[in-house]
Design a protein around this motif. Structure first.
Motif, mmCIF file in Angstrom:
data_model
loop_
_atom_site.group_PDB
_atom_site.id
_atom_site.type_symbol
_atom_site.label_atom_id
_atom_site.label_comp_id
_atom_site.label_asym_id
_atom_site.label_seq_id
_atom_site.Cartn_x
_atom_site.Cartn_y
_atom_site.Cartn_z
ATOM 1 N N LEU A 105 0.818 -1.212 0.000
ATOM 2 C CA LEU A 105 0.000 0.000 0.000
ATOM 3 C C LEU A 105 0.855 1.266 0.000
ATOM 4 C CD1 LEU A 105 -2.752 -1.085 2.556
ATOM 5 C CD2 LEU A 105 -2.917 -1.017 0.058
ATOM 6 N N GLY A 106 2.167 1.090 -0.133
ATOM 7 C CA GLY A 106 3.062 2.236 -0.185
ATOM 8 C C GLY A 106 3.596 2.639 1.177
ATOM 9 N N THR A 107 4.315 3.745 1.189
ATOM 10 C CA THR A 107 4.895 4.292 2.416
ATOM 11 C C THR A 107 4.528 5.757 2.501
ATOM 12 O OG1 THR A 107 6.778 2.758 2.356
ATOM 13 C CG2 THR A 107 7.048 4.777 3.664
ATOM 14 N N PHE A 108 4.009 6.171 3.667
ATOM 15 C CA PHE A 108 3.705 7.594 3.803
ATOM 16 C C PHE A 108 4.556 8.235 4.890
ATOM 17 C CE2 PHE A 108 0.345 6.091 6.816
ATOM 18 C CZ PHE A 108 0.508 6.990 7.874
ATOM 19 N N VAL A 137 0.297 19.963 9.805
ATOM 20 C CA VAL A 137 0.991 18.708 9.508
ATOM 21 C C VAL A 137 0.348 18.075 8.282
ATOM 22 C CG1 VAL A 137 1.968 18.120 11.750
ATOM 23 C CG2 VAL A 137 -0.447 17.662 11.313
ATOM 24 N N THR A 138 1.160 17.314 7.551
ATOM 25 C CA THR A 138 0.714 16.681 6.307
ATOM 26 C C THR A 138 1.205 15.245 6.268
ATOM 27 O OG1 THR A 138 0.875 18.787 5.104
ATOM 28 C CG2 THR A 138 0.850 16.776 3.782
ATOM 29 N N THR A 139 0.353 14.329 5.840
ATOM 30 C CA THR A 139 0.814 12.992 5.474
ATOM 31 C C THR A 139 0.809 12.900 3.956
ATOM 32 O OG1 THR A 139 -1.456 12.145 5.781
ATOM 33 C CG2 THR A 139 0.122 11.799 7.581
ATOM 34 N N PHE A 140 1.875 12.287 3.415
ATOM 35 C CA PHE A 140 1.976 12.180 1.957
ATOM 36 C C PHE A 140 2.751 10.912 1.592
ATOM 37 C CE2 PHE A 140 5.878 14.183 3.246
ATOM 38 C CZ PHE A 140 6.843 13.739 2.352
ATOM 39 N N LEU A 141 2.486 10.406 0.419
ATOM 40 C CA LEU A 141 3.164 9.204 -0.062
ATOM 41 C C LEU A 141 4.575 9.538 -0.535
ATOM 42 C CD1 LEU A 141 0.237 7.606 -2.100
ATOM 43 C CD2 LEU A 141 1.220 6.716 0.030
ATOM 44 N N LEU A 152 -1.942 13.009 1.295
ATOM 45 C CA LEU A 152 -3.029 12.159 1.761
ATOM 46 C C LEU A 152 -3.978 12.914 2.687
ATOM 47 C CD1 LEU A 152 -0.948 8.939 2.551
ATOM 48 C CD2 LEU A 152 -2.309 9.408 0.501
ATOM 49 N N ALA A 153 -3.433 13.653 3.649
ATOM 50 C CA ALA A 153 -4.281 14.358 4.617
ATOM 51 C C ALA A 153 -3.494 15.503 5.248
ATOM 52 C CB ALA A 153 -4.773 13.394 5.696
ATOM 53 N N ALA A 193 -8.124 9.938 -1.260
ATOM 54 C CA ALA A 193 -7.837 10.305 -2.651
ATOM 55 C C ALA A 193 -6.566 11.141 -2.675
ATOM 56 C CB ALA A 193 -9.002 11.076 -3.258
ATOM 57 N N PRO A 194 -5.410 10.533 -2.903
ATOM 58 C CA PRO A 194 -4.147 11.271 -2.905
ATOM 59 C C PRO A 194 -4.169 12.429 -3.901
ATOM 60 C CG PRO A 194 -3.748 8.900 -2.924
ATOM 61 C CD PRO A 194 -5.209 9.092 -3.168
#
Length: 323
Positions: A105-108, A137-141, A152-153, A193-194
């Motif tokens: 599922l990838g790495t974030f 703060v941000t989560t991203f792939l 991501l969020a 939804a990235p």
């Protein structure tokens, strides 16, 4: 898909990553291993120092990997044996594609800014230093470019006038903890939804490069608000600093300034000039007023509130700040 069934590999090093790791484990998520930096000698005695994440992982009973080289065949094989569904990275080294692309599922990554703004190593410092009033703060792939993967969020947060990098670090660390678990839940449910970081005008972005000593030097010719923002953005570490020069021409010493406020005023003094009653206050001239010092540390001395420092600094008026 149940988020608690995902096989998660967690990668991180400093304190900033620890609350997220604890939240995952205590929330019942399946963290199958933790990857952190190797132990290193530190301090006068050169005792081996363990990362904050390693200490937390050991207390939580988690398997720990500490590879010297992330491309080493033995580390790649160890990762493959874990059969990870998802990787989570918080304040770790740059990963090779062999590792970040391995989980199905990838790495974030959790980043302490509202991407695409403040990509880089020092987003918390740089946001305050630039006088921002909001961050987050941000989560991203992860992908091939630093801090440019699909978002991501995000969670937004105000920067208060009395925030410094220490207080904001703590706030973002805990905001990031919830964002990490929420992101895992949404990935598992498919409710995400990235958003690709593409077609962005790079000229409007603020970078967040690593901070060096010269970045921390105070230029007293600058406006007062900018000087105070610099001090806030570097307090308590690495700390804004200035030369402190005596009128008799003796060699300058260094003063680190941890807290100050700006008093706008129309003055006709050389920036860096000092005014004080020698008992309760010290203020330094800047381009548009005064920087009133609250807490500082003179080289070779302890960090002290200005009133305490003045008990032994009787010749303060013989000094000036700056080059």
């Amino acid at each position: 898909m149940n988020a608690k069934d995902l096989r998660i590999v967690f990668m991180g090093t400093p304190e900033f990553a620890v609350p997220s790791l604890r939240a995952l484990v205590e929330g019942g998520y399946n963290v199958v291993a933790v990857v952190t930096t190797p132990d290193k000698p530190a301090g006068r005695g050169q005792k081996m120092h363990e990362s904050d994440v390693k200490i937390a992982a050991r207390s939580l009973g988690l398997p720990i990997l500490q590879p010297e080289k992330l491309r080493a065949p033995e580390f790649v094989e160890a990762m493959q044996a874990l059969r990870p569904d998802l990787g989570i990275v918080i304040a770790f080294r740059m990963l090779p594609e062999t590792i970040w692309a391995m989980p199905r599922l990838g790495t974030f990554n959790l980043h302490a800014s509202l991407l695409p703004q403040y990509r880089g190593a020092a987003p918390i410092n740089r946001a305050i230093m630039n006088g921002e009033t909001e961050t987050g703060v941000t989560t991203f792939l992860l992908n091939h470019e630093i801090d440019k993967g699909a978002i991501l969020a995000q969670e937004r947060m105000p920067i208060l006038p009395d925030d410094n990098v220490g207080t904001l670090y703590d706030k973002l660390m805990h905001a990031g903890t919830k964002l990490v678990t929420d992101t895992v839940d949404r990935i598992a449910s498919g409710d995400i939804a990235p958003i690709e970081q593409q077609h962005i005008d790079e000229s409007i972005l603020h970078p967040a490069p690593k901070i060096f000593k010269e970045d921390c030097r105070i230029d007293w010719c600058r406006p007062g608000k900018q000087i105070v923002d610099l001090i806030r953005g570097l307090s308590p570490y690495p700390a804004a600093w200035s030369e402190l020069r005596k009128e008799d021409g003796t060699a300058p010493i260094t003063a680190k300034i941890f807290e100050a406020r700006f008093e706008p005023a129309s003055i006709d003094l050389l920036p860096g000039s000092v005014e004080s009653d020698c008992r309760t206050f010290v203020r330094v001239a800047c381009s548009d007023g005064w920087i009133v010092l609250s807490e500082l540390q003179i080289a070779g001395k302890k960090r002290l509130p200005i009133k305490v420092l003045l008990l032994g600094w009787r010749d303060v008026l013989q000094y000036r700040f700056g080059k």
